[in-house]
Design a protein around this motif. Sequence first.
Motif, PDB file in Angstrom:
ATOM      1  N   PHE A 114       4.474  -5.901   8.679  1.00 25.64           N
ATOM      2  CA  PHE A 114       6.065  -6.655   8.101  1.00 25.64           C
ATOM      3  C   PHE A 114       5.116  -7.560   7.580  1.00 25.64           C
ATOM      4  O   PHE A 114       4.924  -7.453   6.107  1.00 25.64           O
ATOM      5  CB  PHE A 114       6.564  -7.062   8.533  1.00 25.64           C
ATOM      6  CG  PHE A 114       7.844  -7.760   8.048  1.00 25.64           C
ATOM      7  CD1 PHE A 114       8.226  -7.342   7.098  1.00 25.64           C
ATOM      8  CD2 PHE A 114       8.076  -8.873   8.307  1.00 25.64           C
ATOM      9  CE1 PHE A 114       9.097  -7.840   6.144  1.00 25.64           C
ATOM     10  CE2 PHE A 114       8.730 -10.622   7.012  1.00 25.64           C
ATOM     11  CZ  PHE A 114       9.068  -9.226   6.506  1.00 25.64           C
ATOM     12  N   LEU A 115       4.597  -8.159   8.042  1.00 28.74           N
ATOM     13  CA  LEU A 115       3.672  -9.427   7.632  1.00 28.74           C
ATOM     14  C   LEU A 115       2.804  -9.013   6.147  1.00 28.74           C
ATOM     15  O   LEU A 115       2.716  -9.636   5.815  1.00 28.74           O
ATOM     16  CB  LEU A 115       3.491 -10.544   8.651  1.00 28.74           C
ATOM     17  CG  LEU A 115       3.977 -11.369   9.403  1.00 28.74           C
ATOM     18  CD1 LEU A 115       3.432 -12.373   9.865  1.00 28.74           C
ATOM     19  CD2 LEU A 115       4.874 -12.258   8.772  1.00 28.74           C
ATOM     20  N   ASN A 116       1.944  -7.452   6.796  1.00 26.32           N
ATOM     21  CA  ASN A 116       0.660  -7.370   5.946  1.00 26.32           C
ATOM     22  C   ASN A 116       1.297  -7.043   4.409  1.00 26.32           C
ATOM     23  O   ASN A 116       0.346  -6.894   3.499  1.00 26.32           O
ATOM     24  CB  ASN A 116      -0.119  -6.521   6.877  1.00 26.32           C
ATOM     25  CG  ASN A 116      -1.417  -7.255   8.000  1.00 26.32           C
ATOM     26  OD1 ASN A 116      -1.685  -7.841   7.274  1.00 26.32           O
ATOM     27  ND2 ASN A 116      -1.504  -6.419   8.636  1.00 26.32           N
ATOM     28  N   LYS A 117       2.590  -5.697   4.711  1.00 29.79           N
ATOM     29  CA  LYS A 117       3.075  -5.421   4.127  1.00 29.79           C
ATOM     30  C   LYS A 117       3.313  -6.842   2.917  1.00 29.79           C
ATOM     31  O   LYS A 117       3.197  -6.594   1.495  1.00 29.79           O
ATOM     32  CB  LYS A 117       4.148  -5.252   4.021  1.00 29.79           C
ATOM     33  CG  LYS A 117       3.311  -3.337   4.493  1.00 29.79           C
ATOM     34  CD  LYS A 117       5.082  -2.295   5.470  1.00 29.79           C
ATOM     35  CE  LYS A 117       4.807  -1.733   6.047  1.00 29.79           C
ATOM     36  NZ  LYS A 117       5.762  -1.075   6.441  1.00 29.79           N
ATOM     37  N   ARG A 119       2.615  -9.874   1.807  1.00 30.83           N
ATOM     38  CA  ARG A 119       1.373 -10.079   1.957  1.00 30.83           C
ATOM     39  C   ARG A 119       0.899  -9.585   1.073  1.00 30.83           C
ATOM     40  O   ARG A 119       0.194  -9.893  -0.415  1.00 30.83           O
ATOM     41  CB  ARG A 119      -0.374 -10.721   2.942  1.00 30.83           C
ATOM     42  CG  ARG A 119      -1.291 -11.364   2.609  1.00 30.83           C
ATOM     43  CD  ARG A 119      -2.575 -11.148   3.466  1.00 30.83           C
ATOM     44  NE  ARG A 119      -2.788 -10.321   4.035  1.00 30.83           N
ATOM     45  CZ  ARG A 119      -3.477  -8.867   3.854  1.00 30.83           C
ATOM     46  NH1 ARG A 119      -4.178  -9.641   2.433  1.00 30.83           N
ATOM     47  NH2 ARG A 119      -3.687  -7.935   4.131  1.00 30.83           N
ATOM     48  N   ARG A 120       0.802  -8.166   1.231  1.00 30.40           N
ATOM     49  CA  ARG A 120       0.240  -7.179  -0.628  1.00 30.40           C
ATOM     50  C   ARG A 120       0.495  -7.311  -1.518  1.00 30.40           C
ATOM     51  O   ARG A 120       0.844  -7.562  -2.650  1.00 30.40           O
ATOM     52  CB  ARG A 120       0.326  -5.915   0.652  1.00 30.40           C
ATOM     53  CG  ARG A 120      -1.053  -5.370   0.870  1.00 30.40           C
ATOM     54  CD  ARG A 120      -1.218  -3.760   1.596  1.00 30.40           C
ATOM     55  NE  ARG A 120      -0.173  -4.208   1.878  1.00 30.40           N
ATOM     56  CZ  ARG A 120      -0.501  -3.442   2.943  1.00 30.40           C
ATOM     57  NH1 ARG A 120      -1.737  -3.134   4.524  1.00 30.40           N
ATOM     58  NH2 ARG A 120       0.597  -2.658   3.829  1.00 30.40           N
ATOM     59  N   LYS A 121       2.486  -7.264  -1.500  1.00 30.00           N
ATOM     60  CA  LYS A 121       3.352  -7.691  -1.766  1.00 30.00           C
ATOM     61  C   LYS A 121       3.166  -8.592  -2.708  1.00 30.00           C
ATOM     62  O   LYS A 121       2.954  -8.598  -4.034  1.00 30.00           O
ATOM     63  CB  LYS A 121       4.891  -6.943  -1.591  1.00 30.00           C
ATOM     64  CG  LYS A 121       5.693  -7.215  -2.115  1.00 30.00           C
ATOM     65  CD  LYS A 121       5.872  -5.845  -3.119  1.00 30.00           C
ATOM     66  CE  LYS A 121       6.891  -5.680  -4.220  1.00 30.00           C
ATOM     67  NZ  LYS A 121       7.179  -4.273  -4.964  1.00 30.00           N
ATOM     68  N   CYS A 122       3.229 -10.187  -1.835  1.00 31.95           N
ATOM     69  CA  CYS A 122       2.955 -11.773  -2.750  1.00 31.95           C
ATOM     70  C   CYS A 122       2.154 -11.237  -3.542  1.00 31.95           C
ATOM     71  O   CYS A 122       1.921 -11.696  -4.875  1.00 31.95           O
ATOM     72  CB  CYS A 122       3.061 -12.494  -1.913  1.00 31.95           C
ATOM     73  SG  CYS A 122       4.984 -12.043  -0.815  1.00 31.95           S
ATOM     74  N   HIS A 123       1.212 -10.472  -2.969  1.00 34.24           N
ATOM     75  CA  HIS A 123      -0.893 -10.619  -3.663  1.00 34.24           C
ATOM     76  C   HIS A 123      -0.009  -9.393  -5.188  1.00 34.24           C
ATOM     77  O   HIS A 123      -0.848  -9.715  -6.169  1.00 34.24           O
ATOM     78  CB  HIS A 123      -1.666  -9.932  -3.043  1.00 34.24           C
ATOM     79  CG  HIS A 123      -3.308 -10.303  -3.964  1.00 34.24           C
ATOM     80  ND1 HIS A 123      -3.970 -11.056  -3.568  1.00 34.24           N
ATOM     81  CD2 HIS A 123      -3.493  -8.945  -3.675  1.00 34.24           C
ATOM     82  CE1 HIS A 123      -4.706 -10.887  -4.446  1.00 34.24           C
ATOM     83  NE2 HIS A 123      -5.264  -9.535  -4.121  1.00 34.24           N
ATOM     84  N   SER A 124       0.338  -8.571  -5.232  1.00 32.06           N
ATOM     85  CA  SER A 124       0.810  -7.604  -5.886  1.00 32.06           C
ATOM     86  C   SER A 124       1.348  -8.753  -7.499  1.00 32.06           C
ATOM     87  O   SER A 124       1.146  -8.662  -8.488  1.00 32.06           O
ATOM     88  CB  SER A 124       1.252  -6.652  -5.791  1.00 32.06           C
ATOM     89  OG  SER A 124       1.798  -5.376  -6.778  1.00 32.06           O
ATOM     90  N   LEU A 125       2.150  -9.340  -6.736  1.00 32.27           N
ATOM     91  CA  LEU A 125       3.738 -10.080  -8.034  1.00 32.27           C
ATOM     92  C   LEU A 125       3.156 -11.122  -8.426  1.00 32.27           C
ATOM     93  O   LEU A 125       2.932 -11.427  -9.865  1.00 32.27           O
ATOM     94  CB  LEU A 125       4.587 -10.539  -7.162  1.00 32.27           C
ATOM     95  CG  LEU A 125       5.564  -9.842  -6.675  1.00 32.27           C
ATOM     96  CD1 LEU A 125       6.618 -10.060  -5.852  1.00 32.27           C
ATOM     97  CD2 LEU A 125       6.813  -8.827  -8.241  1.00 32.27           C
TER      98      LEU A 125
END
Length: 131
Positions: A114-117, A119-125
Amino acid sequence: MDAERWWPPFVEVVALVWIVLFVVDVAVGFDLLAVSESLATAIRGVLQWLLVVFLLDVALLYRWSEQGPRAFVRSNWFLILTVVPWFRPLRLFRIGRSIRALRLLTGSRRVGSFLNKLRRKCHSLWHRLRE
């Protein structure tokens, strides 16, 4: 009292909303983000109203603490400082303690995934906002 249980999480959510709106307001001010004038005015208005929540937060914490004014200020100076909107992001340092506790849970596959997802979503945004 029931309010003593639900108030702190409510204020933390309001703080996160304030930080997001503050960043948007700064981005609009530097012409990094284009929004209508009415939306920019609405954002500034919401930021001012959220300040009332932060002032009420300190007042309620003082009332619930059963301390005198001097003792309350002496033991909660950082909290009082973060009522000033420009210092509000400093309150995230308090959240840092919770993040350390989450690190203990990252050994769990579900929490780590969950934390990795997240982190990736925040990075993408973040990259979308920069474009």
